[in-house]
Design a protein around this motif. Structure first.
Motif, PDB file in Angstrom:
ATOM      1  N   CYS A 219     -30.416  53.944  68.252  1.00  0.00           N
ATOM      2  CA  CYS A 219     -29.024  53.965  68.704  1.00  0.00           C
ATOM      3  C   CYS A 219     -28.926  54.710  70.031  1.00  0.00           C
ATOM      4  CB  CYS A 219     -28.133  54.624  67.659  1.00  0.00           C
ATOM      5  SG  CYS A 219     -26.365  54.403  67.967  1.00  0.00           S
ATOM      6  N   ASP A 220     -28.247  54.078  70.981  1.00  0.00           N
ATOM      7  CA  ASP A 220     -27.993  54.697  72.285  1.00  0.00           C
ATOM      8  C   ASP A 220     -26.675  55.464  72.201  1.00  0.00           C
ATOM      9  OD1 ASP A 220     -27.553  55.401  74.896  1.00  0.00           O
ATOM     10  OD2 ASP A 220     -27.805  53.395  75.727  1.00  0.00           O
ATOM     11  N   LEU A 221     -26.737  56.768  72.424  1.00  0.00           N
ATOM     12  CA  LEU A 221     -25.553  57.635  72.342  1.00  0.00           C
ATOM     13  C   LEU A 221     -24.975  57.971  73.716  1.00  0.00           C
ATOM     14  CD1 LEU A 221     -26.769  60.199  69.623  1.00  0.00           C
ATOM     15  CD2 LEU A 221     -25.568  58.019  69.292  1.00  0.00           C
TER      16      LEU A 221
ATOM     17  N   TRP B 252     -28.879  49.304  69.063  1.00  0.00           N
ATOM     18  CA  TRP B 252     -27.520  49.092  69.539  1.00  0.00           C
ATOM     19  C   TRP B 252     -26.988  50.385  70.137  1.00  0.00           C
ATOM     20  CZ3 TRP B 252     -28.698  50.697  64.750  1.00  0.00           C
ATOM     21  CH2 TRP B 252     -27.857  51.609  64.102  1.00  0.00           C
ATOM     22  N   SER B 253     -25.863  50.261  70.829  1.00  0.00           N
ATOM     23  CA  SER B 253     -25.179  51.423  71.394  1.00  0.00           C
ATOM     24  C   SER B 253     -24.058  51.854  70.468  1.00  0.00           C
ATOM     25  CB  SER B 253     -24.598  51.093  72.771  1.00  0.00           C
ATOM     26  OG  SER B 253     -25.618  50.784  73.699  1.00  0.00           O
TER      27      SER B 253
ATOM     28  N   ASP C 218     -19.229  51.414  63.575  1.00  0.00           N
ATOM     29  CA  ASP C 218     -19.500  52.239  62.399  1.00  0.00           C
ATOM     30  C   ASP C 218     -20.975  52.083  62.059  1.00  0.00           C
ATOM     31  OD1 ASP C 218     -19.669  53.529  59.987  1.00  0.00           O
ATOM     32  OD2 ASP C 218     -18.301  52.196  58.912  1.00  0.00           O
ATOM     33  N   PRO C 219     -21.764  53.157  62.139  1.00  0.00           N
ATOM     34  CA  PRO C 219     -23.208  52.991  61.929  1.00  0.00           C
ATOM     35  C   PRO C 219     -23.604  52.789  60.473  1.00  0.00           C
ATOM     36  CG  PRO C 219     -22.693  55.301  62.270  1.00  0.00           C
ATOM     37  CD  PRO C 219     -21.409  54.555  62.479  1.00  0.00           C
ATOM     38  N   ALA C 220     -22.751  53.184  59.523  1.00  0.00           N
ATOM     39  CA  ALA C 220     -23.168  53.196  58.117  1.00  0.00           C
ATOM     40  C   ALA C 220     -23.623  51.832  57.609  1.00  0.00           C
ATOM     41  CB  ALA C 220     -22.042  53.753  57.250  1.00  0.00           C
ATOM     42  N   PRO C 221     -22.880  50.742  57.821  1.00  0.00           N
ATOM     43  CA  PRO C 221     -23.354  49.448  57.328  1.00  0.00           C
ATOM     44  C   PRO C 221     -24.675  49.011  57.969  1.00  0.00           C
ATOM     45  CG  PRO C 221     -21.014  49.349  57.850  1.00  0.00           C
ATOM     46  CD  PRO C 221     -21.524  50.637  58.400  1.00  0.00           C
ATOM     47  N   VAL C 222     -24.853  49.322  59.241  1.00  0.00           N
ATOM     48  CA  VAL C 222     -26.099  48.938  59.917  1.00  0.00           C
ATOM     49  C   VAL C 222     -27.268  49.737  59.360  1.00  0.00           C
ATOM     50  CG1 VAL C 222     -27.230  48.619  62.147  1.00  0.00           C
ATOM     51  CG2 VAL C 222     -24.729  48.456  61.980  1.00  0.00           C
TER      52      VAL C 222
ATOM     53  N   VAL D 121     -27.026  39.048  68.325  1.00  0.00           N
ATOM     54  CA  VAL D 121     -26.028  38.612  67.340  1.00  0.00           C
ATOM     55  C   VAL D 121     -24.679  39.217  67.710  1.00  0.00           C
ATOM     56  CG1 VAL D 121     -27.818  38.489  65.551  1.00  0.00           C
ATOM     57  CG2 VAL D 121     -26.426  40.573  65.783  1.00  0.00           C
ATOM     58  N   PRO D 122     -23.583  38.669  67.200  1.00  0.00           N
ATOM     59  CA  PRO D 122     -22.274  39.283  67.461  1.00  0.00           C
ATOM     60  C   PRO D 122     -22.237  40.718  66.947  1.00  0.00           C
ATOM     61  CG  PRO D 122     -22.004  37.062  66.586  1.00  0.00           C
ATOM     62  CD  PRO D 122     -23.465  37.403  66.453  1.00  0.00           C
ATOM     63  N   LEU D 123     -21.614  41.589  67.722  1.00  0.00           N
ATOM     64  CA  LEU D 123     -21.573  43.006  67.355  1.00  0.00           C
ATOM     65  C   LEU D 123     -20.965  43.216  65.979  1.00  0.00           C
ATOM     66  CD1 LEU D 123     -21.954  46.012  68.146  1.00  0.00           C
ATOM     67  CD2 LEU D 123     -19.672  45.903  69.186  1.00  0.00           C
ATOM     68  N   ASP D 124     -19.896  42.491  65.666  1.00  0.00           N
ATOM     69  CA  ASP D 124     -19.229  42.698  64.382  1.00  0.00           C
ATOM     70  C   ASP D 124     -20.013  42.128  63.199  1.00  0.00           C
ATOM     71  OD1 ASP D 124     -18.827  40.003  64.831  1.00  0.00           O
ATOM     72  OD2 ASP D 124     -16.631  40.094  64.756  1.00  0.00           O
ATOM     73  N   ARG D 125     -21.138  41.458  63.488  1.00  0.00           N
ATOM     74  CA  ARG D 125     -22.002  40.938  62.427  1.00  0.00           C
ATOM     75  C   ARG D 125     -23.384  41.597  62.441  1.00  0.00           C
ATOM     76  NH1 ARG D 125     -21.106  37.162  59.262  1.00  0.00           N
ATOM     77  NH2 ARG D 125     -23.325  36.597  59.147  1.00  0.00           N
ATOM     78  N   LEU D 126     -23.496  42.714  63.165  1.00  0.00           N
ATOM     79  CA  LEU D 126     -24.809  43.331  63.341  1.00  0.00           C
ATOM     80  C   LEU D 126     -25.457  43.658  62.002  1.00  0.00           C
ATOM     81  CD1 LEU D 126     -26.914  44.425  65.340  1.00  0.00           C
ATOM     82  CD2 LEU D 126     -25.652  46.576  65.377  1.00  0.00           C
TER      83      LEU D 126
END
Length: 349
Positions: free
Chosen positions: A163-165, A134-135, A146-150, A116-121
């Motif tokens: 999450c890949d750091l 995701w990274s 920003d991880p909070a919404p995801v 999916v698009p990154l900004d719609r993850l």
């Protein structure tokens, strides 16, 4: 900056970090020990534990939640193997293959990967999603998510998070605590030799995931776990350890000692400040990122910088520049001098 080798003109931490002087000294000393037949697996094991603790400090966790390995894809594969048949995994379009391919490799069990698009993850996480991967920082573009919404979206449907750091730890202040699983290879912004990687696990992940790659180093007591058929796995994240690439660890620990002593917020301000000054000079919008990219479909800008002695990289049709602790204003000036005089270069588009 003085802790590193001369990094003038090196804008490629996103490809591979530069060694500290301590790293080079540690690796040379290790080679000398090996040459004298004085190497000790026990001493290497102590370095692994120190490295585990240092990385835990960098990402804000207890060392008991940190596993060690050598490649991120192998660590992601552990999470992929734990998915139920026909599970859905949501990933961003164009994320790094080590984050994505291990899930595709489970297609024989019906595991489905939805890009999916990154900004719609966060918006694309839905009931039935088993895992979101995701990274934290996109390798190709440097975009920071920003991880909070995801995390909120995943929690709402009971999905795990991975999450890949790798493109974040060492330059961006990060905490691994909110995620079920994180993976990090230390040879980029953490400036370690290649062959040292880490994974972290939440309580839920420790309960649900199985150490499908378990070997002797995953045992509760490593030196009592060398032979079968019985084995008792470690109770904590060490059950996911794999046998360490010994000769990478002396240099890695020296690098981690240095990066753990650096205030990550200061490192981020330094890197993004340089990137923003570069954007201002070239007339492009500020990104506020440590990795900045410009259109370069034919690779002309990358070739011009290379010819001028600047080390950069090209990804997805764009010139990619990474600013880290050893970079300074002189590096910005060098890039501007080359790109500003390059016929046809457009910093936007």
């Amino acid at each position: 900056m003085d802790s590193f080798v001369d990094g003038s003109g090196y804008l490629a931490a996103c490809t591979a970090g530069l060694p500290t002087l301590g790293t080079l000294a540690a690796m040379r000393a290790d080679l000398d020990e090996w040459g004298r037949a004085a190497s000790s697996p026990v001493a290497y094991g102590a370095l692994v534990e120190e490295g585990r603790a240092l990385f835990a400090r960098i990402v804000g966790l207890d060392p008991a939640r940190v596993a060690t390995g050598s490649q991120t894809s192998a660590m992601v594969a552990v999470a992929a193997a734990a998915l139920p048949d026909s599970a859905e995994v949501v990933v961003p379009d164009g994320d790094f293959s080590s984050v994505v391919f291990p899930f595709h490799a489970q297609a024989h069990r019906g595991v489905r990967v939805r890009s999916v698009p990154l900004d719609r993850l966060a918006d694309e996480v839905r009931p039935g999603t088993a895992l979101v991967a995701w990274s934290a920082v996109q390798s190709s573009s440097g975009v920071v998510t920003d991880p909070a919404p995801v995390l909120d979206a995943a929690q709402a449907v009971g999905a795990m998070t991975l999450c890949d750091l790798t493109q974040a730890a060492g330059v961006l202040p990060v905490s691994a605590a909110p995620f079920d699983v994180t993976v990090t290879h230390a040879y980029k912004w953490l400036c370690a030799p290649r062959g040292v990687a880490f994974a972290t696990f939440s309580d839920a992940a420790l309960e649900r995931l199985r150490p499908v790659q378990a070997g002797w180093y995953a045992g509760a007591d490593v030196w009592s776990s060398c032979y079968g058929p019985t084995m008792r796995l470690a109770d904590d994240a060490r059950r996911f350890d794999v046998s360490p690439a010994w000769q990478a660890w002396p240099g890695a620990v020296a690098a981690l000692r240095h990066l753990a002593s650096v205030d990550a917020a200061s490192a981020w301000r330094h890197a993004t400040g340089l990137a923003d000054r570069l954007a201002d000079a070239l007339g492009s919008p500020r990104s506020g990122q440590a990795i900045t990219t410009f259109p370069d479909p034919a690779g002309a800008a990358l070739r011009a910088l290379t010819d001028a002695g600047v080390t950069a990289s090209g990804r997805a049709g764009r010139l990619r520049l990474a600013l880290h602790l050893w970079n300074d204003d002189e590096d910005v000036t060098r890039v501007v001098d080359v790109l500003g005089g390059l016929p046809g270069f457009r910093p936007v588009g």
